[in-house]
Design a protein around this motif. Structure first.
Motif, PDB file in Angstrom:
ATOM      1  N   LYS A 122      29.905  -2.132  46.749  1.00 16.85           N
ATOM      2  CA  LYS A 122      30.787  -1.870  47.518  1.00 16.85           C
ATOM      3  C   LYS A 122      29.990  -0.924  48.587  1.00 16.85           C
ATOM      4  O   LYS A 122      30.661  -0.620  49.464  1.00 16.85           O
ATOM      5  CB  LYS A 122      30.192  -0.201  46.232  1.00 16.85           C
ATOM      6  N   SER A 123      28.465  -1.266  48.570  1.00 14.70           N
ATOM      7  CA  SER A 123      27.848  -0.382  49.954  1.00 14.70           C
ATOM      8  C   SER A 123      28.133  -1.130  50.795  1.00 14.70           C
ATOM      9  O   SER A 123      28.160  -0.983  52.610  1.00 14.70           O
ATOM     10  CB  SER A 123      25.955  -0.720  49.704  1.00 14.70           C
ATOM     11  N   THR A 124      28.226  -2.322  50.657  1.00 12.45           N
ATOM     12  CA  THR A 124      28.969  -3.498  51.624  1.00 12.45           C
ATOM     13  C   THR A 124      29.783  -2.907  52.711  1.00 12.45           C
ATOM     14  O   THR A 124      30.005  -3.052  53.476  1.00 12.45           O
ATOM     15  CB  THR A 124      29.000  -5.071  51.403  1.00 12.45           C
ATOM     16  N   LEU A 147      30.194   8.966  50.203  1.00 11.87           N
ATOM     17  CA  LEU A 147      28.391   9.245  49.736  1.00 11.87           C
ATOM     18  C   LEU A 147      28.345   8.178  48.680  1.00 11.87           C
ATOM     19  O   LEU A 147      28.842   7.787  47.407  1.00 11.87           O
ATOM     20  CB  LEU A 147      28.285  10.092  49.028  1.00 11.87           C
ATOM     21  N   ASP A 148      27.573   7.925  48.953  1.00  7.74           N
ATOM     22  CA  ASP A 148      26.563   5.979  48.052  1.00  7.74           C
ATOM     23  C   ASP A 148      25.783   6.531  46.800  1.00  7.74           C
ATOM     24  O   ASP A 148      25.026   7.118  47.559  1.00  7.74           O
ATOM     25  CB  ASP A 148      26.174   5.325  49.145  1.00  7.74           C
ATOM     26  N   GLU A 149      26.048   6.684  45.779  1.00  7.93           N
ATOM     27  CA  GLU A 149      26.071   6.841  45.687  1.00  7.93           C
ATOM     28  C   GLU A 149      24.441   7.750  44.992  1.00  7.93           C
ATOM     29  O   GLU A 149      23.539   8.188  44.828  1.00  7.93           O
ATOM     30  CB  GLU A 149      24.463   5.852  44.151  1.00  7.93           C
ATOM     31  N   PRO A 150      25.730   9.570  45.472  1.00  9.39           N
ATOM     32  CA  PRO A 150      24.932  10.774  45.425  1.00  9.39           C
ATOM     33  C   PRO A 150      23.921  11.117  43.901  1.00  9.39           C
ATOM     34  O   PRO A 150      22.827  11.625  44.612  1.00  9.39           O
ATOM     35  CB  PRO A 150      26.048  11.812  46.957  1.00  9.39           C
TER      36      PRO A 150
END
Ligand SMILES: Nc1ncnc2c1ncn2[C@@H]1O[C@H](COP(=O)(O)OP(=O)(O)OP(=O)(O)O)[C@@H](O)[C@H]1O
Ligand SMILES: [Mg+2]
Lengths: 512, 359
Positions: free
Chosen positions: A46-48, A163-166
């Protein structure tokens, strides 16, 4: 009229890290004004993927389309110019600078700080995100820091906000504030791409979702039509069982006893511990609930020995006064510790996993003989942890920072549990960990306690504590409430304590 | 327009080794340009600088003599820098080693003394260097005083102390009023290894130090501690390592090694104390440490490279009539290119247009 093309689309995107396929022909499309969830296990990619959409990583293969037209991004500045904003899980702010100075540095213009400060005040008012431009960042809570990053994105009038794991770092109240902001942002015509492991909140705020497993898209769905369990099942590919928890039948002798522990925080903005008292028995899981910033960090530091108590007798392990002993002496007595912050505290980012195993185990695991390191032993240990806790890693012995967040968490928890400690003190054990892995870690904590260890869990996640703790107490302004049995406990009662009700009046006064 | 540096996460490991080689190549290239501008034949001039120092046995011995202090000092400095302790006062610790060790030689001068004198001088030299290095270490850990400033300023204290000693109390009474001490006795001089040439016992000592340090960094818990404290201080505390005690340890070690280099230099090549005992070894060793990637074996190689520039500079002074400052220019260029190559290889550099973008 043709249907409008999606705002942004990724077609058959591939990203390789050496031999590892982090994204394997991924298709993703986010429509205008849509709140789109990106779901998947730890290490699913996901982050990638979002780093590619933000120009931070270059795809190995594949194309990106913006409103139907192909485009490419060489760096984040180009992404921002197009109207893509991103809020990372770990912020990049300068503590010593003010809010406005930080924002001015991050904007791609050369506006004066005074002008930035005006615009910032305007935007934060418009979106109901209170921020004082003149305050220094170190004075702010995590939630407020995240607000800076969000406002910074909003100041550039984005069309897409990533938003990455906000919410993994936010308190429940702060989460509510964030959701309200996202509503506003959407009403203004901006789309949102949202990564989270908290499936309930995904069901609440997202209209569509793309699910990744091992780098591949395995499905699209409308989360509102699904249950948290069915979403988890899609992510993992099989059913996720909640942790199995037998009633505690016999609690053993007191393993950890804290009495009258007062400790001024070395950090001027920290919370001092005041007259803390608690007992953890062999065989039980004891939870410490509380809103972040109420002394959890200081409590962990005092119990682990990273910070020494003023009197030895205030902390006892198996009856032995340990308040003045360092962390390795406490490890040798059977203690094991998992701090909250993965990168930089529990693990050194640029060090290999085997070196990180050495860091916490050099006093206890027989990795060192007469001052010399036994590298083979550390590597064998890493393999054992990786196997037992299903840590997905690429190469044999990667650097800690190359692991996805959740996989590193499994490693640092597993590294301690596999030592069979007599006392385990763990802070936020399942921070940013996917549903399947969270259940694995929680089960391991329960099993450890049932095998006769005392387990102390400091967590902001009430659901987690209700799932695994036998007893719990609440920490508020550096004080700890009397212990409560989880059996038959009402969540409202704990919620009130977390707000300070029931604590001595002077504690509440200090809050005011 | 402004320049933005973003860290590359994908920088391969071999870059760390290639970058100093590129730096050396760029230095040679710039040197050639500089010589051409000075109206010299670049190839011939570079030959004088970089080939003549390694052209015959005698020159190689000189090279070893010059490289020895650089290696000894830079190995110690590497330990400091790896653990985030910025000791830049090795020049002063070198001088202090010369003073302490020299005192033993002067105090025993002319007396019937035995083979214990030389080891005693080395011990005293190490003690002197370590004692001076402990001052910034203690100030840093007790009062949070910046060690860069204190260690640098103590260089001048040590140099002035030496200057006063050789002009005052330690001046050779039969030395025609020259500011220098008596010549050390034979027992108080470092053993020469060859009949013709100046290579002495100091060089094997430096090599042994390199080997010990390399083993320490690669295999021992102490070496791990040094790396961890520098790379992630909070993780080091979690590992149970005491940052302050480590600061003392690395300052003491690097001071002792600089002091050892000082006394070897004085008793091996000069044979007496003079107002100035170093052509700047303590500062040049900073370049050596970085060129050598803060790695003991790397310091050995880099020490030889920098020693070449010292000797090349002396040769160029004689045969090309160039000022000795050209040596400093070369050393400066080398440090510049090492740091620049690291920056270019480890960071992505982008020019960002400003204005208008933040609409
Ligand atoms: N810079 C890198 N070098 C090598 N491998 C990497 C790098 N970055 C990520 N990876 C690997 O790529 C895979 C995907 O990682 P990614 O961070 O995208 O996962 P994620 O879905 O965000 O997981 P999490 O929920 O745990 O944050 C992981 O196996 C990770 O180890
Ligand atoms: Mg991630």
């Amino acid at each position: 009229m043709l249907p409008a093309p999606p705002l942004i689309e990724a077609r058959t995107v591939v990203k390789r890290f050496g031999a590892l396929l982090a994204n394997d022909h991924v298709d993703l499309s986010v429509a205008e004004r849509e709140v789109h969830a990106l779901l998947g296990e730890n290490g699913a990619g996901k982050s990638t993927l979002v780093k590619i959409l933000y120009g931070l990583l270059q795809p190995t293969e594949g194309t990106l389309l913006w409103q139907g037209a192909p485009f490419s991004l060489r760096n984040p500045a180009e992404a921002r110019q197009r109207g893509i904003g991103m809020v990372f899980q770990h912020f990049s702010l300068f503590d010593a600078l003010t809010v406005a100075e930080n924002v001015a540095l991050a904007l791609d213009g050369n506006e004066s700080v005074a002008r930035v400060s005006d615009r910032l005040a305007e935007v934060s008012r418009a979106y109901g995100l209170p921020l004082e431009p003149g305050r220094e960042v170190w004075r702010l809570s995590v939630g407020e820091r995240q607000r800076i990053e969000i406002v910074r994105c909003l100041m550039q009038s984005p069309r897409l906000l990533i938003l990455d794991e906000p919410t993994s770092v936010l308190t429940p109240q702060e989460c509510e504030g964030l959701f309200a902001t996202l509503e506003r942002v959407k009403a203004e015509g901006c789309a949102v791409l949202y990564i989270s492991h908290k499936l309930e909140e995904v069901r609440r705020i997202c209209e569509s979702a793309t699910i990744l497993r091992h780098g591949k898209v395995v499905g699209n769905c409308d989360p509102r039509q699904e249950s948290a369990a069915s979403l988890a099942e899609m992510m993992v590919g099989s059913k996720v069982a909640p942790a199995r928890h037998d009633r505690l039948t016999t609690a053993g002798e007191v393993r950890l006893a804290v009495t009258g522990l007062s400790l001024p925080s070395p950090d001027p903005h920290g919370t001092s511990l005041r007259e803390v008292g608690l007992e953890v028995r062999a065989g039980e899981v004891f939870g410490i609930a509380g809103v972040a910033g109420n002394g959890q960090d200081e409590l962990f530091a005092a119990l682990s020995g990273e910070m020494l108590a003023e009197a030895a007798g205030t902390i006892r392990i198996d009856g032995v006064a340990t308040g003045r002993l360092g962390i390795n002496a406490r490890r040798l007595m059977g203690g094991a510790f998992v701090p909250e912050e993965r990168l930089g505290h529990a693990a050194a980012p640029a060090f290999r996993l085997s070196d990180n195993a050495l860091a916490s185990g050099h006093a206890t695991n027989g990795f060192v003989q007469r001052g010399m390191i036994d590298r083979a032993a550390t590597r064998v240990w890493v393999e054992r942890v990786v196997k037992a806790f299903d840590v997905r890693k690429g190469p044999r012995d990667p650097e800690a920072k190359a692991l996805s967040g959740g996989n590193l968490q499994k490693f640092i928890v597993g590294r301690e549990i596999l030592r069979n400690p007599r006392l385990l003190i763990v802070s936020q054990p399942t921070w940013g960990v996917d549903a399947g892995a969270a259940s694995l870690i929680r089960q391991a904590l329960i099993d450890l306690s049932r095998s006769g260890a005392a387990v102390l869990v400091i967590s902001q996640d009430l659901d987690e504590l209700f799932e695994i703790a036998d007893r719990m107490a609440v920490i508020f302004h550096g004080r700890i409430s009397s212990p409560l049995d989880t059996e038959g406990l009402r969540r409202e009662a704990v919620g009130l304590l977390m707000g300070g009700a029931g604590f001595a009046a002077d504690a509440v006064d200090e809050a005011a | 327009m402004r320049i933005v540096l973003t860290r590359r996460d994908d920088a391969p490991a071999w870059m760390a080794l290639v970058s100093p080689l590129i730096a050396v190549a760029l230095t040679l290239l710039s040197g050639a340009v500089m010589f051409a501008l000075l109206g010299l034949d670049p190839l011939k001039a570079l030959g004088v600088y970089f080939i003549s120092p390694i052209s015959d046995g005698w020159a190689l011995q000189e090279l070893a003599v010059k490289a020895t202090p650089l290696i000894l000092i830079s190995v110690g400095l590497s330990l400091c820098y790896l653990s985030n302790n910025w000791n830049i006062g090795a020049e002063g610790q070198f001088v202090m080693g010369a003073i302490f060790g020299g005192w033993v030689a002067i105090a025993t001068h002319g007396a019937a003394n035995g083979p214990w004198v030389f080891p005693a001088m080395m011990l005293a030299g190490m003690l002197g260097g370590a004692a001076l290095a402990m001052i910034p270490a203690i100030l840093k850990t007790r009062l949070s005083v910046n060690e860069i400033l204190t260690s640098l300023m103590l260089v001048y204290v040590a140099e002035l102390l030496l200057d006063w000693l050789v002009r005052g109390p330690w001046r050779d009474p039969k030395g025609f009023n020259f500011p220098q001490s008596v010549m050390f006795d034979k027992e108080a001089q470092v053993m020469r290894l060859m009949a013709d040439g100046r290579i002495n016992l100091g060089t094997p000592i430096a090599i042994i130090v390199v080997v010990i340090a390399a083993i320490m960094m690669a295999r021992t818990l102490k070496g791990f501690e040094i790396r961890l404290v520098g790379a992630a201080p909070r993780a080091a505390r979690f590992a149970g390592f005491d940052e302050k005690r480590l600061t003392w340890t690395v300052f003491a070690i690097s001071g002792a090694l600089a002091g050892l280099a000082g006394i070897i230099e004085v008793s091996g090549t000069m044979g007496q104390l003079q107002p100035s005992v170093s052509p700047g070894y303590g500062f040049t060793a900073i370049i050596v440490a970085f060129l050598g990637r803060l790695n003991p074996i790397g310091c050995l190689i880099a020490g030889v490279v920098l020693a070449i520039t010292f000797i090349g500079g002396e040769n160029a002074q004689i045969s090309l009539r160039l000022p000795l400052d050209v040596t400093r220019v070369f050393q400066g260029m080398l440090l510049f290119y090492v740091l620049a190559c690291d920056a270019v290889l480890n960071y992505r550099i982008a020019l960002v247009r400003t204005g208008g973008a933040a609409a």
